[in-house]
Design a protein around this motif. Structure first.
Motif, mmCIF file in Angstrom:
data_model
loop_
_atom_site.group_PDB
_atom_site.id
_atom_site.type_symbol
_atom_site.label_atom_id
_atom_site.label_comp_id
_atom_site.label_asym_id
_atom_site.label_seq_id
_atom_site.Cartn_x
_atom_site.Cartn_y
_atom_site.Cartn_z
ATOM 1 N N CYS A 80 0.931 -1.392 0.078
ATOM 2 C CA CYS A 80 0.051 0.234 -0.050
ATOM 3 C C CYS A 80 0.998 1.247 0.022
ATOM 4 O O CYS A 80 1.594 1.497 1.017
ATOM 5 C CB CYS A 80 -0.870 0.088 1.283
ATOM 6 S SG CYS A 80 -1.956 1.471 1.502
ATOM 7 N N LYS A 101 -2.088 6.231 -0.566
ATOM 8 C CA LYS A 101 -3.390 5.559 -0.313
ATOM 9 C C LYS A 101 -3.488 5.735 1.230
ATOM 10 O O LYS A 101 -4.519 5.558 2.014
ATOM 11 C CB LYS A 101 -3.289 4.075 -0.604
ATOM 12 C CG LYS A 101 -3.726 4.058 -2.341
ATOM 13 C CD LYS A 101 -3.678 2.467 -2.492
ATOM 14 C CE LYS A 101 -3.773 2.564 -4.212
ATOM 15 N NZ LYS A 101 -3.123 1.163 -4.492
ATOM 16 N N LYS A 130 -4.702 8.799 2.973
ATOM 17 C CA LYS A 130 -6.079 8.878 2.675
ATOM 18 C C LYS A 130 -6.929 7.911 3.887
ATOM 19 O O LYS A 130 -7.770 8.486 4.422
ATOM 20 C CB LYS A 130 -6.528 8.449 1.305
ATOM 21 C CG LYS A 130 -6.211 9.311 0.174
ATOM 22 C CD LYS A 130 -6.700 8.897 -1.137
ATOM 23 C CE LYS A 130 -6.073 9.912 -2.246
ATOM 24 N NZ LYS A 130 -6.493 9.260 -3.493
#
Length: 117
Positions: free
Chosen positions: A59, A63, A66
């Motif tokens: 990841c 991301k 967020k």
């Protein structure tokens, strides 16, 4: 003194940041090697600040920012990007990052960025 979560897939980079931060009176309360681990640790530890690499396996940092901001809209995240990744900086700021540091970085610049928050 800030409580900081250091996120980078490179162990040497986490160690380098940890030494810099602790030498300047901050406390590294956790480390993560990818964005998913970072989100989990953020929820457990609730650090004051997160330093977040952009390019990581599993990841990426954008991301992860967020997800952290969904969990805690007041989270303070500083992105760290390598030279040549400037195109990601805009995405990081739009995701909620409060600033960015470009690798290779100088200690005084890192500390300045942390203390601005």
């Amino acid at each position: 003194m800030k409580r900081i979560l250091v996120v980078d897939d490179a162990g040497f980079m986490r160690a380098s940041l940890k030494m810099m931060l602790e030498r300047n009176g901050h406390q590294v309360v956790g480390e993560a090697e990818n964005g998913l681990v970072a989100v989990t640790k953020y929820k457990e530890i609730r650090p004051d600040i997160v330093t977040m690499d952009i390019t990581m396996p599993v990841c990426d940092g954008i991301k992860a920012v967020k997800m952290i901001k969904e969990f805690d809209p007041d989270a303070k995240v500083i992105m760290i990007s390598s030279m040549g990744q400037e195109c990601f900086v805009r995405d990081a700021i739009l995701a909620g990052a409060k600033g960015f540091i470009v690798k290779p970085f100088k200690e005084d610049y890192v500390i300045q960025a942390i203390e601005k928050l």
